[in-house]
Design an enzyme around this catalytic site. Structure first.
Site, mmCIF file in Angstrom:
data_model
loop_
_atom_site.group_PDB
_atom_site.id
_atom_site.type_symbol
_atom_site.label_atom_id
_atom_site.label_comp_id
_atom_site.label_asym_id
_atom_site.label_seq_id
_atom_site.Cartn_x
_atom_site.Cartn_y
_atom_site.Cartn_z
ATOM 1 N N GLU A 177 0.800 -1.238 0.000
ATOM 2 C CA GLU A 177 0.000 0.000 0.000
ATOM 3 C C GLU A 177 0.832 1.288 0.000
ATOM 4 O O GLU A 177 0.591 2.198 0.791
ATOM 5 C CB GLU A 177 -0.949 0.001 1.204
ATOM 6 N N ASN A 219 2.153 -5.198 -3.170
ATOM 7 C CA ASN A 219 0.735 -5.481 -2.938
ATOM 8 C C ASN A 219 -0.022 -4.182 -2.657
ATOM 9 O O ASN A 219 0.462 -3.331 -1.901
ATOM 10 C CB ASN A 219 0.649 -6.407 -1.705
ATOM 11 N N HIS A 256 -10.294 -5.673 -2.715
ATOM 12 C CA HIS A 256 -11.392 -5.412 -1.776
ATOM 13 C C HIS A 256 -12.424 -4.582 -2.528
ATOM 14 O O HIS A 256 -12.335 -3.355 -2.570
ATOM 15 C CB HIS A 256 -10.889 -4.637 -0.561
ATOM 16 N N GLU A 285 -6.382 -10.501 -1.587
ATOM 17 C CA GLU A 285 -7.220 -10.280 -0.393
ATOM 18 C C GLU A 285 -8.683 -10.131 -0.798
ATOM 19 O O GLU A 285 -9.404 -9.273 -0.285
ATOM 20 C CB GLU A 285 -6.763 -9.022 0.363
ATOM 21 N N ASP A 287 -12.402 -9.777 -1.369
ATOM 22 C CA ASP A 287 -13.743 -9.796 -0.775
ATOM 23 C C ASP A 287 -14.583 -8.793 -1.549
ATOM 24 O O ASP A 287 -14.049 -7.828 -2.112
ATOM 25 C CB ASP A 287 -13.754 -9.539 0.741
#
Ligand code: XIL
Length: 484
Positions: A177, A219, A256, A285, A287
């Protein structure tokens, strides 16, 4: 990863075959020859997948399907049962982060990280490492550092954690990030960024030296939409790293997705463009707010469409395990039951790569000049084949396997729903039965191994929509086919 060929699904397919045989026997005694289609209908309702878990289904194309694991839940047997059954890759949700692994400067603690690592490895799963350099979840001592002191602390941290897990981690999220949200395309302001713009490449060079076996990933989130400035900024950095020989092997797309950062179908373009830079890509990750089944399937297909997409990790097991439980964004309900999104992902994985294998091609009717076609590009078991204008789409791409099957979409087989004249020829999940094996003869006939009858365009039809059946071999032009 490699041994996906045999275990549970094979047993299951054999069971299906046995059940079919039993059903034929029982029904055959009562009423006459309709038994096989009846048995198929029963199977069809059961929606039999080629592989019955996410991990095994992903392994068919050499990929993994993983989840984040929280060490605190490892004594919840409902949780571990699902996690162990479905996933073949694990990311520690928090346990390998900076605050967890180096709570005091120079004092490393791997208790929780090892709990997750050991659970994963003891259950045959690979492990993604997450994460070594990040503005968030820093221990208090690191938050208050700056300048060269912080730079050195970052280097020491990477070395310390990677030494502990040396040779054991398949992919490490080295930096997490580092770009700002919004339209600036700038780096995110953070104490690490303020040590100098080169902090990311220093982290990667340190990581390569510490564990040369691990794939080193950058990432981030909000980098899935190709048109977004943050995506473009990350792309420019990876391109620059590759050009200058900074060691980077992979890019993780957190994925996400939610109303503020929705899935866009250009995600596949993003994955392709990064892969074209010479790095692997991974969905790290995943979702999705509300867990819409179609979106989950689309994300899965995006990964499958890109050869360098290594695999998919969802960020938790059940909705109640999610860091955003109010979004119900995962594949399992709190009670452990499978959500529609689960089935959509499993089916997509079982559909395999959306690029047909190199040895596949159309099967063209000599009399009609039209191709053997799955109507509407359907994938439902029991869909009867037809003739249609040849168009080179995936629903006309057939592979003749060593076992004698004619496969379409990777996992569906040309399947005879009976053994008599007029028996429907349909697609059905491949299971190894003789009603799914075909001999391609030198005179152009396609002969069913179980029935001895030929693949036949009904009533010598030649028009679009003509149905395909079995019929006594006559070598008429409605029974001759060419493969190109
Ligand atoms: C989250 C965890 O899921 C939470 O338990 C924790 O409180 C905060 O971090 N991006 C990342 C992950 O890279 O590490 C974050 O995980 C979610 C966003």
């Amino acid at each position: 990863m490699a041994s996906h060929a045999l275990p549970p699904p094979t047993v299951r397919r054999k069971t299906v075959g046995l059940l079919t045989a039993l059903a034929v026997g029982v029904l055959g005694a009562v009423a006459a020859p309709v038994a096989p289609p009846t048995a198929h209908a029963a199977e069809s309702r059961a929606e039999i997948a080629a592989e019955s878990t996410l991990g095994a289904a992903a392994a068919q194309s050499g990929r993994y399907f993983g989840t984040a694991i929280a060490s605190g839940r490892l004594n919840d047997s409902a949780y571990t049962t699902i996690a162990n059954r479905e996933f073949n890759s694990v990311t520690a949700e928090n346990e390998m982060k900076i605050d967890a692994t180096e709570p005091q400067r120079g004092q490393f603690n791997f208790t929780a990280g090892d709990r997750v690592y050991n659970w994963a490895v003891q259950n045959g799963k690979q492990v993604r490492g997450h994460t070594l350099a990040w503005h968030s979840q820093q221990p208090g001592w690191m938050q208050s550092l700056s300048g060269s002191n912080l730079r050195q602390a970052m280097i020491d941290h990477i070395k310390g954690v990677m030494a502990h897990y040396k040779g054991k981690i398949v992919q490490w999220d080295v930096v997490n990030e580092a770009f700002a949200d919004g339209s600036s395309g700038a780096r995110r302001d953070s104490n690490l960024q303020r040590t100098g713009n080169d902090w990311i490449e220093v982290a990667f060079r340190t990581a390569r030296a510490a564990d040369p076996a691990a794939k080193l990933c950058y990432n981030d989130y909000n980098v899935e939409n190709w048109t977004w400035a943050k995506t473009q900024a990350m792309y420019a950095m990876v391109k620059d790293f590759k050009q200058r020989g900074v060691p980077i092997d992979c890019v993780g797309f957190q994925s996400h997705f939610n109303s503020g950062s929705p899935y866009d179908s250009n995600f596949r373009t993003t994955l392709q463009n990064f892969a074209a830079l010479g790095v692997d890509v991974a969905i790290t990750e995943l979702d999705i707010q509300g867990a819409p089944a179609t979106t989950y399937a689309n994300v899965t297909k995006d990964c499958l469409a890109v050869p360098r997409c290594l695999g998919i990790t969802v960020w938790g097991v059940r909705d109640t395990d999610s860091w955003r439980p109010e979004h119900s964004p995962l594949l399992f309900n709190g009670d452990g039951s499978k959500k529609p999104a689960y089935t959509a992902v499993l089916n997509a994985l079982n559909g395999g790569s959306t690029t047909p294998p190199a040895d596949s091609g159309p099967i063209k009717g000599v009399g009609s000049g039209r191709c053997l076609d799955v109507p509407g590009a359907g994938t439902t078991d029991g869909t009867q084949l037809q003739l249609w204008d040849c168009n080179n789409r995936t629903n006309q791409q057939w592979t003749h396997t060593a076992a004698g099957e004619l496969r379409v979409y990777g996992n569906k087989c040309l399947d005879a729903a009976g053994t008599g004249n007029g028996a429907k020829v349909q697609i059905y999940g491949c299971w190894g039965g003789d009603n799914q094996k075909w001999r391609l003869t030198s005179d152009g006939s396609i002969v069913g191994v179980q029935s001895g009858l030929c693949l036949d365009a009904a009533a010598s039809g030649t028009a679009n929509g003509t149905l395909i059946q079995l019929y006594s071999c006559s070598n008429g032009s409605n029974q001759r086919w060419t493969r190109t």
